[in-house]
Design an enzyme around this catalytic site. Sequence first.
Site, PDB file in Angstrom:
ATOM      1  N   GLU A 144       0.828  -1.211   0.000  1.00 58.74           N
ATOM      2  CA  GLU A 144       0.000   0.000   0.000  1.00 58.74           C
ATOM      3  C   GLU A 144       0.861   1.258   0.000  1.00 58.74           C
ATOM      4  O   GLU A 144       1.626   1.485   0.940  1.00 58.74           O
ATOM      5  CB  GLU A 144      -0.905   0.015   1.232  1.00 58.74           C
ATOM      6  CG  GLU A 144      -1.774   1.263   1.322  1.00 58.74           C
ATOM      7  CD  GLU A 144      -2.584   1.322   2.606  1.00 58.74           C
ATOM      8  OE1 GLU A 144      -3.511   2.149   2.671  1.00 58.74           O
ATOM      9  OE2 GLU A 144      -2.289   0.552   3.537  1.00 58.74           O
ATOM     10  N   GLU A 148     -11.929   2.654   6.052  1.00 57.10           N
ATOM     11  CA  GLU A 148     -10.795   2.888   6.954  1.00 57.10           C
ATOM     12  C   GLU A 148     -10.726   4.383   7.252  1.00 57.10           C
ATOM     13  O   GLU A 148      -9.894   5.106   6.726  1.00 57.10           O
ATOM     14  CB  GLU A 148      -9.482   2.391   6.328  1.00 57.10           C
ATOM     15  CG  GLU A 148      -8.350   2.380   7.346  1.00 57.10           C
ATOM     16  CD  GLU A 148      -6.996   2.073   6.731  1.00 57.10           C
ATOM     17  OE1 GLU A 148      -6.230   1.321   7.346  1.00 57.10           O
ATOM     18  OE2 GLU A 148      -6.708   2.600   5.637  1.00 57.10           O
TER      19      GLU A 148
END
EC number: 5.3.1.22
Length: 253
Positions: free
Chosen positions: A137, A234
């Site tokens: 990520e 998130e």
Amino acid sequence: MPRFSANLGFLWTDRPLPDAIRAAHAAGFQAVECHWPYDTPAADVAAALSDTGLPMLGLNTVRGNPGENGLSALPGRADAARAAIDQAIFYGADIGAGAAHVMAGFAAGRAAHDTFISNLRYATDRAAEHGMTILIEPLNPYDAPGYFLSTSAQAADIIADIAAPNLKLMFDCYHLQIVEGDLTRRLEALMPIIGHIQFASVPARGEPDRGEVHYPHIFAHLDALGYAAPLGAEYRPQGESVEAGLGWLSPYI
């Protein structure tokens, strides 16, 4: 119709992880994901997942020592990095998690690149034994200055170099909007290597019904592209409770 996963690293953090899983189910989420669940016995997490029927999409490798924010791109830390990878894969296998996010850490330069490649090769081999995906990520430089992986192009090059079928991109709309923008076209271009998508408002990282990104468009576009996996919520709740900020979810459940 898009489906959603509650990221329990940010949501319902005021309660034990098994209770957070149950809260996510009660709120209407179709999946869950977490950051670092290792202080909770895997059997307790697995029981909560079984009770609710929610899949656990993924978890992270540990950050390491204070100031490291991951280990796998740090030269000289291969033993610790691989222990963290093993921990994530074994714990993930025990709870039926589909993926492990291998955190790179704060590093730069060729040695860091080569270290990350080597550790990711190790991770993909080990994860394949358990049918799991490895995710990487890019993080934006405002929240994570000095983090090794900062752009989608850098991640795509690494994924192409390793060429493992179970190495994928974690496309976090929050981070990539800050660094690159143009989310609609970027999602289209990167779809073949995307393993998971996360979202939060920009710039506050709160609920997705505010800020500069119009998430109903993003969600509808992903639906049109045929992306059917749950999208990871998130974000940091901005109100008094997680439930108080879930108005954005109600049209989808």
